[in-house]
Design a protein around this motif. Sequence first.
Motif, PDB file in Angstrom:
ATOM      1  N   VAL A 180       0.847  -0.967  -0.057  1.00 47.65           N
ATOM      2  CA  VAL A 180       0.117  -0.068  -0.006  1.00 47.65           C
ATOM      3  C   VAL A 180       0.891   1.385   0.087  1.00 47.65           C
ATOM      4  O   VAL A 180       0.265   2.138  -0.225  1.00 47.65           O
ATOM      5  N   GLY A 181       2.001   1.085   0.088  1.00 46.59           N
ATOM      6  CA  GLY A 181       2.996   2.365   0.328  1.00 46.59           C
ATOM      7  C   GLY A 181       4.443   2.173   0.427  1.00 46.59           C
ATOM      8  O   GLY A 181       4.822   1.194   0.555  1.00 46.59           O
ATOM      9  N   MET A 182       5.228   3.552   0.098  1.00 49.01           N
ATOM     10  CA  MET A 182       6.528   3.303  -0.032  1.00 49.01           C
ATOM     11  C   MET A 182       7.115   4.211   1.020  1.00 49.01           C
ATOM     12  O   MET A 182       6.617   5.542   1.212  1.00 49.01           O
ATOM     13  N   ILE A 183       8.366   4.126   1.732  1.00 46.10           N
ATOM     14  CA  ILE A 183       9.006   5.033   2.539  1.00 46.10           C
ATOM     15  C   ILE A 183      10.370   5.223   2.135  1.00 46.10           C
ATOM     16  O   ILE A 183      11.143   4.043   1.908  1.00 46.10           O
ATOM     17  N   PRO A 184      10.771   6.203   1.762  1.00 44.59           N
ATOM     18  CA  PRO A 184      12.086   6.502   1.262  1.00 44.59           C
ATOM     19  C   PRO A 184      13.288   6.502   1.909  1.00 44.59           C
ATOM     20  O   PRO A 184      13.168   6.525   3.259  1.00 44.59           O
ATOM     21  N   VAL A 185      14.650   6.410   1.710  1.00 43.36           N
ATOM     22  CA  VAL A 185      15.945   6.525   2.265  1.00 43.36           C
ATOM     23  C   VAL A 185      16.185   7.804   1.731  1.00 43.36           C
ATOM     24  O   VAL A 185      15.829   8.243   0.440  1.00 43.36           O
ATOM     25  N   THR A 186      16.586   8.689   2.603  1.00 48.55           N
ATOM     26  CA  THR A 186      16.968  10.029   2.484  1.00 48.55           C
ATOM     27  C   THR A 186      17.983  10.242   1.142  1.00 48.55           C
ATOM     28  O   THR A 186      17.715  11.352   0.463  1.00 48.55           O
ATOM     29  N   ASP A 187      18.796   9.440   1.053  1.00 43.54           N
ATOM     30  CA  ASP A 187      19.856   9.678  -0.062  1.00 43.54           C
ATOM     31  C   ASP A 187      19.342   9.204  -1.459  1.00 43.54           C
ATOM     32  O   ASP A 187      20.141   9.090  -2.409  1.00 43.54           O
ATOM     33  N   GLY A 188      18.214   8.332  -1.454  1.00 41.20           N
ATOM     34  CA  GLY A 188      17.755   7.763  -2.562  1.00 41.20           C
ATOM     35  C   GLY A 188      18.342   6.509  -2.853  1.00 41.20           C
ATOM     36  O   GLY A 188      17.834   6.000  -3.949  1.00 41.20           O
ATOM     37  N   ARG A 189      19.044   5.893  -2.049  1.00 44.05           N
ATOM     38  CA  ARG A 189      19.623   4.519  -2.433  1.00 44.05           C
ATOM     39  C   ARG A 189      18.826   3.239  -1.911  1.00 44.05           C
ATOM     40  O   ARG A 189      19.520   2.330  -1.667  1.00 44.05           O
TER      41      ARG A 189
END
Length: 226
Positions: A180-189
Amino acid sequence: MRTVSKMWILSLVAATLALLVVVSTPAAAAKVEAVGGAIAYGQPDSSSLTSQVEAMVSKADGSGYWMATQTGTVVNFGQALHFGDMSGTQLNQPIAGMAATPTGNGYWLVAADGGVFSFGDAPFYGSMGAVTLNRPIVAMLPSDSGRGYWLLAEDGGIFTFGDAGFFGSGPGKGYGGLFVGMIPVTDGRGYSLVHSDGRISPFGISTLHNDPVCDPWPLLPCRLPV
C-alpha cells in the motif's frame, strides 16, 4: 456501517508521521490527525470534495500539505500552493497516489493505471499509462533530487523513472497480501515497501523494518460500526 481508510504520510524534514483518516460519507470528507511534531493546517469539508481523498503529501519543511481525490481534485493547506489538478478531466482510472517536488513548487499525480500527471515545477519522466499492468498502481515516491520517481503496484512491483534507482520489488519474494505504500531512504539509495497489514520490507540500503511507530491497524479499508 461506515468505511475507514487509513494512509501514512511521511514528512522527512519535519521528521514525523502525519496520519490521514478518510471516512466515506454521502458527501466525501477527510479528517487529518497530526502525530509527533506534525502540524495540522486544516482539512477539507464535505462541500469541497466530490470524491474520496486518495493521497496526501507534505512540503519538505512541513509547512503545508496537499490532498488529492480519486477524481484528481487537489486541495492545499498551510503554505502549500495549488499548481493545478485533473478536476474536470475524464480519467481512465482513478488517482491512486501523489508526490511533491523537493522545492514544494510542484507535484505529480499518478492514476491506478500508471498514468502520471505533472504540475508546477514537477517534470514528466514517463509513466506506465500505455502498459497493461498485472496489478494497479497504489503509490508514488519522488527521488531525493526530484529528478525522478518510483511507482508502486499493489503486488509490490516497482517502476522507476528519471534518476530513481531500482533496488528490488515484491513479486517473487514470497510475500503474502498486498502493498500500500513506500518509505524512502533520504539519499535515494533504497526504500521500504509497506504491506497492507502494516509490515515493512526494506530494499537497497534501507534498514527500516516493523518500526513501533507503525499503526497496528490494517491499511486497507476496514469496516467499523456506525
